[in-house]
Design an enzyme around this catalytic site. Structure first.
Site, PDB file in Angstrom:
ATOM      1  N   CYS A   2     159.840 -41.234 -23.130  1.00 17.49           N
ATOM      2  CA  CYS A   2     158.766 -40.312 -22.731  1.00 17.49           C
ATOM      3  C   CYS A   2     158.940 -40.031 -21.233  1.00 17.49           C
ATOM      4  O   CYS A   2     159.689 -40.689 -20.547  1.00 17.49           O
ATOM      5  CB  CYS A   2     157.407 -40.954 -22.977  1.00 17.49           C
ATOM      6  SG  CYS A   2     157.182 -41.495 -24.658  1.00 17.49           S
ATOM      7  N   ARG A  27     163.217 -35.595 -21.862  1.00 23.28           N
ATOM      8  CA  ARG A  27     163.073 -36.974 -22.363  1.00 23.28           C
ATOM      9  C   ARG A  27     162.260 -37.010 -23.649  1.00 23.28           C
ATOM     10  O   ARG A  27     162.280 -37.990 -24.388  1.00 23.28           O
ATOM     11  CB  ARG A  27     162.392 -37.857 -21.316  1.00 23.28           C
ATOM     12  CG  ARG A  27     163.139 -37.995 -19.995  1.00 23.28           C
ATOM     13  CD  ARG A  27     162.292 -38.716 -18.967  1.00 23.28           C
ATOM     14  NE  ARG A  27     162.065 -40.091 -19.366  1.00 23.28           N
ATOM     15  CZ  ARG A  27     162.878 -41.110 -19.028  1.00 23.28           C
ATOM     16  NH1 ARG A  27     163.956 -40.863 -18.293  1.00 23.28           N
ATOM     17  NH2 ARG A  27     162.633 -42.343 -19.404  1.00 23.28           N
ATOM     18  N   TRP A  74     157.690 -38.688 -26.480  1.00 25.74           N
ATOM     19  CA  TRP A  74     158.686 -38.793 -27.546  1.00 25.74           C
ATOM     20  C   TRP A  74     158.095 -39.852 -28.480  1.00 25.74           C
ATOM     21  O   TRP A  74     158.100 -41.046 -28.156  1.00 25.74           O
ATOM     22  CB  TRP A  74     160.037 -39.232 -27.004  1.00 25.74           C
ATOM     23  CG  TRP A  74     161.043 -39.481 -28.093  1.00 25.74           C
ATOM     24  CD1 TRP A  74     161.411 -40.693 -28.621  1.00 25.74           C
ATOM     25  CD2 TRP A  74     161.781 -38.519 -28.840  1.00 25.74           C
ATOM     26  NE1 TRP A  74     162.337 -40.535 -29.611  1.00 25.74           N
ATOM     27  CE2 TRP A  74     162.575 -39.209 -29.781  1.00 25.74           C
ATOM     28  CE3 TRP A  74     161.858 -37.135 -28.800  1.00 25.74           C
ATOM     29  CZ2 TRP A  74     163.423 -38.550 -30.662  1.00 25.74           C
ATOM     30  CZ3 TRP A  74     162.713 -36.494 -29.690  1.00 25.74           C
ATOM     31  CH2 TRP A  74     163.480 -37.190 -30.591  1.00 25.74           C
ATOM     32  N   GLY A 101     157.626 -46.596 -23.754  1.00 24.98           N
ATOM     33  CA  GLY A 101     158.130 -47.872 -24.271  1.00 24.98           C
ATOM     34  C   GLY A 101     157.468 -48.198 -25.592  1.00 24.98           C
ATOM     35  O   GLY A 101     156.839 -47.352 -26.215  1.00 24.98           O
ATOM     36  N   GLU A 485     183.746 -38.216 -39.101  1.00 26.40           N
ATOM     37  CA  GLU A 485     182.837 -37.960 -37.973  1.00 26.40           C
ATOM     38  C   GLU A 485     183.630 -37.564 -36.733  1.00 26.40           C
ATOM     39  O   GLU A 485     183.263 -36.647 -36.005  1.00 26.40           O
ATOM     40  CB  GLU A 485     181.958 -39.179 -37.724  1.00 26.40           C
ATOM     41  CG  GLU A 485     181.038 -39.085 -36.533  1.00 26.40           C
ATOM     42  CD  GLU A 485     180.035 -37.927 -36.611  1.00 26.40           C
ATOM     43  OE1 GLU A 485     179.885 -37.321 -37.695  1.00 26.40           O
ATOM     44  OE2 GLU A 485     179.437 -37.598 -35.579  1.00 26.40           O
ATOM     45  N   LYS A 489     183.213 -34.004 -34.770  1.00 25.89           N
ATOM     46  CA  LYS A 489     182.930 -33.894 -33.329  1.00 25.89           C
ATOM     47  C   LYS A 489     183.923 -32.931 -32.681  1.00 25.89           C
ATOM     48  O   LYS A 489     183.561 -32.052 -31.917  1.00 25.89           O
ATOM     49  CB  LYS A 489     183.028 -35.275 -32.667  1.00 25.89           C
ATOM     50  CG  LYS A 489     181.908 -36.227 -33.014  1.00 25.89           C
ATOM     51  CD  LYS A 489     180.579 -35.858 -32.415  1.00 25.89           C
ATOM     52  CE  LYS A 489     179.646 -35.042 -33.194  1.00 25.89           C
ATOM     53  NZ  LYS A 489     179.090 -35.379 -34.458  1.00 25.89           N
ATOM     54  N   GLU A 492     183.464 -29.178 -33.924  1.00 26.20           N
ATOM     55  CA  GLU A 492     182.205 -28.472 -33.630  1.00 26.20           C
ATOM     56  C   GLU A 492     182.002 -28.212 -32.143  1.00 26.20           C
ATOM     57  O   GLU A 492     181.228 -27.337 -31.774  1.00 26.20           O
ATOM     58  CB  GLU A 492     181.008 -29.193 -34.216  1.00 26.20           C
ATOM     59  CG  GLU A 492     180.614 -30.496 -33.571  1.00 26.20           C
ATOM     60  CD  GLU A 492     179.319 -31.049 -34.178  1.00 26.20           C
ATOM     61  OE1 GLU A 492     178.425 -30.277 -34.541  1.00 26.20           O
ATOM     62  OE2 GLU A 492     179.227 -32.283 -34.280  1.00 26.20           O
ATOM     63  N   HIS A 508     199.311 -37.505 -50.801  1.00 24.60           N
ATOM     64  CA  HIS A 508     199.064 -36.625 -51.972  1.00 24.60           C
ATOM     65  C   HIS A 508     198.922 -35.177 -51.545  1.00 24.60           C
ATOM     66  O   HIS A 508     198.152 -34.417 -52.146  1.00 24.60           O
ATOM     67  CB  HIS A 508     197.811 -37.114 -52.710  1.00 24.60           C
ATOM     68  CG  HIS A 508     197.956 -38.503 -53.241  1.00 24.60           C
ATOM     69  ND1 HIS A 508     198.743 -38.822 -54.308  1.00 24.60           N
ATOM     70  CD2 HIS A 508     197.460 -39.676 -52.764  1.00 24.60           C
ATOM     71  CE1 HIS A 508     198.701 -40.125 -54.519  1.00 24.60           C
ATOM     72  NE2 HIS A 508     197.929 -40.677 -53.595  1.00 24.60           N
ATOM     73  N   LYS A 607     170.784 -27.314 -33.023  1.00 26.40           N
ATOM     74  CA  LYS A 607     170.555 -28.766 -33.071  1.00 26.40           C
ATOM     75  C   LYS A 607     169.920 -29.162 -34.393  1.00 26.40           C
ATOM     76  O   LYS A 607     170.194 -30.210 -34.924  1.00 26.40           O
ATOM     77  CB  LYS A 607     169.663 -29.211 -31.910  1.00 26.40           C
ATOM     78  CG  LYS A 607     169.444 -30.718 -31.853  1.00 26.40           C
ATOM     79  CD  LYS A 607     170.743 -31.482 -31.747  1.00 26.40           C
ATOM     80  CE  LYS A 607     170.600 -32.971 -31.866  1.00 26.40           C
ATOM     81  NZ  LYS A 607     171.903 -33.660 -32.014  1.00 26.40           N
TER      82      LYS A 607
HETATM   83  C1  AGP Z   1     176.393 -33.187 -36.073  1.00 31.03           C
HETATM   84  O1  AGP Z   1     177.034 -33.324 -34.829  1.00 31.03           O
HETATM   85  C2  AGP Z   1     175.879 -31.780 -36.277  1.00 31.03           C
HETATM   86  N1  AGP Z   1     175.010 -31.396 -35.235  1.00 31.03           N
HETATM   87  C3  AGP Z   1     175.297 -31.571 -37.667  1.00 31.03           C
HETATM   88  O2  AGP Z   1     176.304 -31.841 -38.605  1.00 31.03           O
HETATM   89  C4  AGP Z   1     174.084 -32.445 -38.025  1.00 31.03           C
HETATM   90  O3  AGP Z   1     174.478 -33.786 -38.187  1.00 31.03           O
HETATM   91  C5  AGP Z   1     173.498 -31.936 -39.343  1.00 31.03           C
HETATM   92  O4  AGP Z   1     173.050 -30.611 -39.161  1.00 31.03           O
HETATM   93  C6  AGP Z   1     172.337 -32.796 -39.862  1.00 31.03           C
HETATM   94  O5  AGP Z   1     171.307 -32.792 -38.917  1.00 31.03           O
HETATM   95  P1  AGP Z   1     170.110 -33.847 -39.093  1.00 31.03           P
HETATM   96  O6  AGP Z   1     170.711 -35.207 -38.946  1.00 31.03           O
HETATM   97  O7  AGP Z   1     169.152 -33.525 -37.997  1.00 31.03           O
HETATM   98  O8  AGP Z   1     169.517 -33.656 -40.461  1.00 31.03           O
END
Ligand code: AGP
Length: 612
Positions: A2, A27, A74, A101, A485, A489, A492, A508, A607
């Site tokens: 927060c 934050r 938060w 906290g 993953e 990263k 994207e 394969h 996001k």
């Molecule tokens: C991950 O880096 C991406 N931003 C994206 O794949 C994300 O994980 C996905 O959209 C799911 O989002 P969420 O965890 O908020 O549901």
């Protein structure tokens, strides 16, 4: 996390508070509020939403005051709404408090206060502390500062606090344990904030509070002592930082800040839930569901993107440690393929934002077919958190960078705690191994820190491959989701095409892609698949692929095969994804920066994908 701002001095407090909260909004941005001490009254104005919403709300009020404090929230306890917003006022209106906290023993304290006639308006742990201070103040007939100090000796958890007392309007009381607070020293005025952001435009003279410090701020005097009333000497620092950078904590991008925050965020996910002495794991949010989980016919994990990858790691953990069948589904696929769902199914929805439309829709589908649906979310009070019957918050703090990093390691940390708890209760997990995991969990933050200290070395490796057109990530077992993953990263945020693959699957077909232009990131830390991944690396190396391998210290095999090695501290098999993903996060970050990409807001992405 927060954001906290406080002011006492000759100026109008409200504009300073609002301006400061705006600088701290990164934050947390669930709700915001201010408390103003004016002519012997504490006026509190707060609302759900952003600081601008609060600012608009204030326009209709007389906000003249020279003493005040503000908070942008938060949520950790209690969903984001007007009632749960800070500041919180004690039952008799004598104290107002803003808090960053978690008060871990808030439930017990609340019961004791209720037994003594105290009532509560909100669901927050903070209001419990406000009432505890007031109770001690009235019962002991002592001054506000002593009441605060005595109350804090009864608190278990972390806090950054600013407190005002209606009967002592000439001061602000500030206390810190675990959540940062900075005091700005002006001419006949004092500022306090969660970091220097709101302060540096007024004064460069700051005091960083330490744990157990308590400060009493008056217009022309500051007293610093410990919670046990021991005087503390003042050490004033000159702070001179670029405000624009400060919101990122001095980091160039939120993503890098959040990668580095994993030392704390993983600890915050585990803290208060794993009791080493008692060898117990307690996930309060699903405590009532655990009996159903133990007897579940199967667990279905749903999610998207990074959260789906976390689910794949969870599949290995839960099947291996708790011997419960697990299926992992893309939420978007699950909701449309007319899946067979049994009433004794346990569905676990994983989502950082708690707002992903596909995941939310899949939850509703599963609920409609009678399954028990749990959530693993990072945003308290989010749609998914409210839609699911129960769940566990990841406590990773706000994740601003579009590319998920600390949320992923927090999700895995929740899943391992869940798998360990289920395995231990079912008796499928040998006691000795359970104990090993319980002890090793708290070692993770230091091991994360050791990896982050290699950031410059990892940056050099990234520079070697910044112009690649493609990349392949290889892993086996619970490292395969980590490979996925790592590839996500890279693609994207740097826009390089990258694929994660189960290493054995390369022969394969995909091995046709290997040539002298192809970087191959191989996860080869010691586990049950080590010898096999070494063979897979040999297959790649024989075809002139460039191997960048993640290995444990003193590796004697892979070091002869890989062009680059990244050493990862040893840990237990199902904890290794938490560590192995970190260099892959850094590789993607550095390559993206070198390619001039917008790391925090990559093209085409959002996001939270709140639409189909
Ligand atoms: C991950 O880096 C991406 N931003 C994206 O794949 C994300 O994980 C996905 O959209 C799911 O989002 P969420 O965890 O908020 O549901």
């Amino acid at each position: 996390m927060c954001g906290i701002v406080g002011y006492i001095g000759p100026k109008e407090a409200c504009p300073i508070l609002i301006n400061g909260l705006k600088r701290l909004e990164y934050r947390g941005y669930d709700s915001a509020g201010v408390a103003l001490l004016h002519e012997g009254e504490i006026d509190v104005y707060k609302c759900k939403g952003r600081v601008v919403d609060l600012e608009q709300h204030l326009e209709a009020h007389d906000t003249r005051a020279n003493v005040g404090m503000g908070h942008t929230r938060w949520a950790t306890h209690g969903e984001p709404n007007d009632t749960n917003a800070h500041p919180h006022v004690s039952m008799n209106g004598l104290f107002a408090i803003v808090h960053n906290g978690i008060i871990e023993n808030h439930a017990l304290l609340k019961e004791k206060l209720q037994a003594r006639g105290y009532s509560f308006r909100s669901e927050t742990d903070t209001e419990v502390l406000a009432n505890l201070i007031e109770y001690i103040y009235l019962k002991g007939k002592i001054d506000a500062e002593m009441a605060v100090r005595l109350a804090l000796t009864k608190v278990v958890g972390a806090y950054g606090l600013v407190i005002m007392c209606k009967n002592e309007p000439d001061k602000l009381i500030v206390a810190r344990k675990g959540s940062p607070l900075v005091i700005g020293v002006g001419q006949g005025e004092y500022f306090v904030a969660s970091d220097a952001t709101p302060i540096v435009e007024y004064t460069k003279n700051v005091i960083y509070l330490n744990d157990d410090d308590v400060a009493i701020l008056k217009r022309d005097e500051m007293i610093l002592k410990t919670v046990k009333n021991t005087p503390v000497s003042l050490s004033i620092h000159q702070v001179d930082i670029d405000i624009n950078k400060i919101e990122k904590g001095g980091f160039p991008h939120f993503m890098l800040k959040e990668i580095f925050e994993q030392v704390n965020s993983i600890y915050d996910t585990i803290r208060g839930r794993v009791n080493v002495e008692a060898s117990e794991i307690h996930l309060g949010g699903i405590a009532e569901i655990v009996p159903r989980m133990i007897n579940a016919r199967r667990v279905i994990i749903i999610g998207c993107g990074t959260s789906w990858h976390a689910g794949l790691v969870g599949e290995h953990m839960i099947e291996s440690l708790a011997r419960i069948p697990v299926e992992v589904e893309y939420a978007s696929e699950f909701r449309y393929r007319n899946p067979i769902i049994f009433e004794d199914d346990i569905v676990i929805a994983i989502s950082q934002s708690g707002e992903t439309a596909d995941t939310l829709a899949a939850i509703k589908y599963a609920k409609a077919h009678g399954a028990t649906v749990l959530g693993i979310c990072n945003v308290v009070g989010s749609s998914i958190a409210r839609e699911t019957e129960a769940g566990v918050y990841t406590h990773a703090g706000p994740e601003i960078g579009v590319a998920s990093t600390k949320a992923f390691t927090a999700q895995i940390s929740v899943l391992i705690m869940m798998a360990l708890q289920l395995g231990h209760k079912k008796g499928t997990l040998p006691e000795e191994l359970y104990q090993k995991y319980i002890n090793e969990l708290y070692n993770l933050p230091d091991k994360v820190k050791a990896i982050l200290e290699k950031n410059n070395d990892i940056k050099e490796i990234a520079a070697t491959y910044k112009d690649a057109s493609n990349a392949i990530y290889l892993g086996r077992g619970c490292q395969y989701p980590v490979a996925l993953e790592g590839a996500l990263k890279l693609k994207e945020i740097s826009y390089i095409h990258a694929e994660g693959y189960p290493a054995a699957e390369m022969k394969h077909g995909p091995i046709a892609l290997i040539d002298e232009h192809m970087p191959v990131f191989a996860i080869a830390t010691k586990d049950t698949y080590y010898d096999k991944i070494v063979s897979n690396i040999k297959e790649v190396q024989a075809r002139k692929g460039h191997v960048i391998a993640l290995v444990n210290p003193n590796d004697t095999l892979v070091n002869k095969l890989a062009e680059h090695l990244i050493e990862i501290p040893e840990t237990l098999e199902f904890l290794s994804p938490v560590l192995n993903v970190i260099p892959l996060q850094l590789i993607a970050y550095h390559i993206a920066v070198m390619r001039g990409c917008d790391v925090d807001m990559p093209r085409n992405l959002a996001k939270s994908v709140t639409v189909e």
